[in-house]
Design a protein around this motif. Sequence first.
Motif, PDB file in Angstrom:
ATOM      1  N   ALA A 280     -92.537   2.464 143.641  1.00 34.93           N
ATOM      2  CA  ALA A 280     -91.500   2.109 144.609  1.00 34.93           C
ATOM      3  C   ALA A 280     -90.212   1.712 143.907  1.00 34.93           C
ATOM      4  N   LEU A 281     -89.100   2.157 144.470  1.00 37.45           N
ATOM      5  CA  LEU A 281     -87.781   1.840 143.941  1.00 37.45           C
ATOM      6  C   LEU A 281     -86.964   1.132 145.018  1.00 37.45           C
ATOM      7  N   PRO A 282     -85.935   0.394 144.629  1.00 44.45           N
ATOM      8  CA  PRO A 282     -84.982  -0.093 145.625  1.00 44.45           C
ATOM      9  C   PRO A 282     -84.303   1.094 146.295  1.00 44.45           C
ATOM     10  N   LYS A 283     -83.884   0.900 147.506  1.00 41.17           N
ATOM     11  CA  LYS A 283     -83.285   1.983 148.284  1.00 41.17           C
ATOM     12  C   LYS A 283     -82.100   2.623 147.567  1.00 41.17           C
ATOM     13  N   ALA A 284     -81.271   1.815 146.929  1.00 41.26           N
ATOM     14  CA  ALA A 284     -80.082   2.339 146.247  1.00 41.26           C
ATOM     15  C   ALA A 284     -80.465   3.338 145.162  1.00 41.26           C
ATOM     16  N   GLN A 285     -81.572   3.091 144.469  1.00 40.51           N
ATOM     17  CA  GLN A 285     -81.994   4.018 143.421  1.00 40.51           C
ATOM     18  C   GLN A 285     -82.532   5.316 144.010  1.00 40.51           C
ATOM     19  N   PHE A 286     -83.232   5.219 145.134  1.00 38.52           N
ATOM     20  CA  PHE A 286     -83.657   6.443 145.815  1.00 38.52           C
ATOM     21  C   PHE A 286     -82.432   7.266 146.219  1.00 38.52           C
ATOM     22  N   LYS A 287     -81.410   6.605 146.737  1.00 37.93           N
ATOM     23  CA  LYS A 287     -80.215   7.318 147.190  1.00 37.93           C
ATOM     24  C   LYS A 287     -79.509   8.004 146.020  1.00 37.93           C
ATOM     25  N   ALA A 288     -79.493   7.348 144.880  1.00 36.95           N
ATOM     26  CA  ALA A 288     -78.859   7.951 143.702  1.00 36.95           C
ATOM     27  C   ALA A 288     -79.591   9.230 143.306  1.00 36.95           C
ATOM     28  N   LEU A 289     -80.917   9.209 143.359  1.00 33.14           N
ATOM     29  CA  LEU A 289     -81.699  10.396 143.018  1.00 33.14           C
ATOM     30  C   LEU A 289     -81.499  11.507 144.053  1.00 33.14           C
ATOM     31  N   ILE A 290     -81.420  11.123 145.313  1.00 32.46           N
ATOM     32  CA  ILE A 290     -81.192  12.114 146.375  1.00 32.46           C
ATOM     33  C   ILE A 290     -79.813  12.751 146.212  1.00 32.46           C
ATOM     34  N   ASP A 291     -78.816  11.931 145.961  1.00 29.67           N
ATOM     35  CA  ASP A 291     -77.457  12.458 145.794  1.00 29.67           C
ATOM     36  C   ASP A 291     -77.379  13.435 144.627  1.00 29.67           C
ATOM     37  N   GLU A 292     -78.096  13.124 143.569  1.00 33.71           N
ATOM     38  CA  GLU A 292     -78.131  14.018 142.405  1.00 33.71           C
ATOM     39  C   GLU A 292     -78.751  15.362 142.781  1.00 33.71           C
ATOM     40  N   GLN A 293     -79.828  15.308 143.567  1.00 33.10           N
ATOM     41  CA  GLN A 293     -80.483  16.542 143.984  1.00 33.10           C
ATOM     42  C   GLN A 293     -79.620  17.353 144.947  1.00 33.10           C
ATOM     43  N   LEU A 294     -78.884  16.688 145.818  1.00 30.03           N
ATOM     44  CA  LEU A 294     -77.991  17.397 146.738  1.00 30.03           C
ATOM     45  C   LEU A 294     -76.930  18.188 145.976  1.00 30.03           C
ATOM     46  N   LYS A 295     -76.448  17.603 144.896  1.00 29.26           N
ATOM     47  CA  LYS A 295     -75.460  18.297 144.067  1.00 29.26           C
ATOM     48  C   LYS A 295     -76.083  19.539 143.425  1.00 29.26           C
ATOM     49  N   GLN A 296     -77.327  19.392 142.957  1.00 29.16           N
ATOM     50  CA  GLN A 296     -77.993  20.531 142.323  1.00 29.16           C
ATOM     51  C   GLN A 296     -78.256  21.654 143.325  1.00 29.16           C
ATOM     52  N   VAL A 297     -78.630  21.277 144.541  1.00 29.71           N
ATOM     53  CA  VAL A 297     -78.881  22.286 145.571  1.00 29.71           C
ATOM     54  C   VAL A 297     -77.594  23.038 145.889  1.00 29.71           C
ATOM     55  N   GLU A 298     -76.506  22.298 146.053  1.00 32.42           N
ATOM     56  CA  GLU A 298     -75.221  22.930 146.345  1.00 32.42           C
ATOM     57  C   GLU A 298     -74.796  23.865 145.221  1.00 32.42           C
ATOM     58  N   LYS A 299     -74.996  23.418 143.999  1.00 36.12           N
ATOM     59  CA  LYS A 299     -74.626  24.220 142.834  1.00 36.12           C
ATOM     60  C   LYS A 299     -75.463  25.490 142.740  1.00 36.12           C
ATOM     61  N   SER A 300     -76.700  25.433 143.200  1.00 38.02           N
ATOM     62  CA  SER A 300     -77.610  26.584 143.089  1.00 38.02           C
ATOM     63  C   SER A 300     -77.221  27.735 144.003  1.00 38.02           C
ATOM     64  N   GLY A 301     -76.570  27.414 145.102  1.00 45.09           N
ATOM     65  CA  GLY A 301     -76.221  28.451 146.059  1.00 45.09           C
ATOM     66  C   GLY A 301     -77.351  28.843 146.988  1.00 45.09           C
ATOM     67  N   VAL A 302     -78.517  28.199 146.829  1.00 42.88           N
ATOM     68  CA  VAL A 302     -79.673  28.473 147.685  1.00 42.88           C
ATOM     69  C   VAL A 302     -79.590  27.571 148.915  1.00 42.88           C
ATOM     70  N   SER A 303     -79.916  28.100 150.069  1.00 46.10           N
ATOM     71  CA  SER A 303     -79.841  27.299 151.290  1.00 46.10           C
ATOM     72  C   SER A 303     -80.860  26.174 151.256  1.00 46.10           C
ATOM     73  N   GLY A 304     -80.552  25.113 151.994  1.00 44.67           N
ATOM     74  CA  GLY A 304     -81.469  23.978 152.059  1.00 44.67           C
ATOM     75  C   GLY A 304     -82.829  24.370 152.582  1.00 44.67           C
ATOM     76  N   ALA A 305     -82.857  25.264 153.556  1.00 41.00           N
ATOM     77  CA  ALA A 305     -84.121  25.694 154.151  1.00 41.00           C
ATOM     78  C   ALA A 305     -85.012  26.425 153.150  1.00 41.00           C
ATOM     79  N   ASP A 306     -84.388  27.075 152.160  1.00 42.33           N
ATOM     80  CA  ASP A 306     -85.152  27.871 151.191  1.00 42.33           C
ATOM     81  C   ASP A 306     -85.357  27.174 149.847  1.00 42.33           C
ATOM     82  N   TYR A 307     -84.653  26.068 149.613  1.00 46.50           N
ATOM     83  CA  TYR A 307     -84.599  25.515 148.265  1.00 46.50           C
ATOM     84  C   TYR A 307     -85.976  25.118 147.725  1.00 46.50           C
ATOM     85  N   TYR A 308     -86.783  24.436 148.522  1.00 50.30           N
ATOM     86  CA  TYR A 308     -88.068  23.971 147.985  1.00 50.30           C
ATOM     87  C   TYR A 308     -88.958  25.156 147.608  1.00 50.30           C
ATOM     88  N   ASN A 309     -89.001  26.162 148.466  1.00 49.87           N
ATOM     89  CA  ASN A 309     -89.875  27.313 148.181  1.00 49.87           C
ATOM     90  C   ASN A 309     -89.324  28.203 147.071  1.00 49.87           C
TER      91      ASN A 309
END
Length: 329
Positions: A280-309
């Motif tokens: 378990a992490l404090p909420k702020a640390q979870f948000k930092a990790l999520i924000d980092e992943q959002l940047k990577q998804v945007e950079k990839s050019g893959v849609s959110g619906a397809d990114y995990y698969n």
Amino acid sequence: MKIFSSSLAVTCIGRVGLVASVAVLAACEQRASRLDKASTQPAAAAAAAAPSSSVPGGLKIDRSGSVEQQLARLQDAYDRNAEVLDLLNKELARSKEQQAQQERDMPAPDAMFAVDVADDIKAGQVDGPATAPVTIIKAFDFACPYCQKVSGTMEELVKEYAGKVRVVYANMLVHDVARPAHLASCAAARQGKYMQFKDAFWDKGFGPYASSGGQNASSLGEDNLLAIAKGIGLDADKLKADMASAECKQRIEHDIQELNKFHVSATPTFFINGKFVDGALPKAQFKALIDEQLKQVEKSGVSGADYYNKVVLAKGEKQFRSKTDPKTN
């Protein structure tokens, strides 16, 4: 069970043959908590600053006499303390091996693990839309205090990120006393109310159990689980039948087997778009990790619906890799 001792995260570790049921709760915090870090730092600093009366104030070597006499005294001292020195050397070797084992148990920081949660999503063990670009997998146990403590944080993140985050709940049975609750959650999912049951259980099932210090597990039993089900509008008879079904038993075991591929042995454990988060992490640390992943998804050019698969599952690692293992192409 593996413990990443260098981590400050909070997890529940499985224990075999506990002396008393209260130890089930007490044993869950095996490492310093990042959630409680602020309250423990002052005490730790004070302890470190306090002088120790057990340490001698200034040992001096007797340098009197000839070199031969000094060497003789040193040899005599060595002979008298040979057993102690041998013990210290063994302890040092053991400590180095433990440290090396911990390194082997730690996930590679650059790893993206391809945890397959397609069946969990199909079963309804998910909160958030299928189009979310960030998938958080929460491996949890229904008798783990820190799984309950971070449960609200997960739901808040799904709401705050409004369509950008989904949480997939994966069963990781650490305490066998929680097995009926996991089966009941599977049965609730078959009636389309997984999240409602999960939330109600933390309050009315785990809550009384935790309040008793783990001594009274009746609130985790079938009678109370059926009462919880009725309270949220579920068909209790169907829930009971589904709890005993092979399908729900297989659902739990399938999750555990999949998580074992990635050396998950403690709860809660998270994977954020394949990134291993131990505890378990404090909420702020979870948000930092999520924000980092959002940047990577945007950079990839893959849609959110397809990114995990198309990215995490297709390009991620299919089994655990430690920080000491080389990355393979």
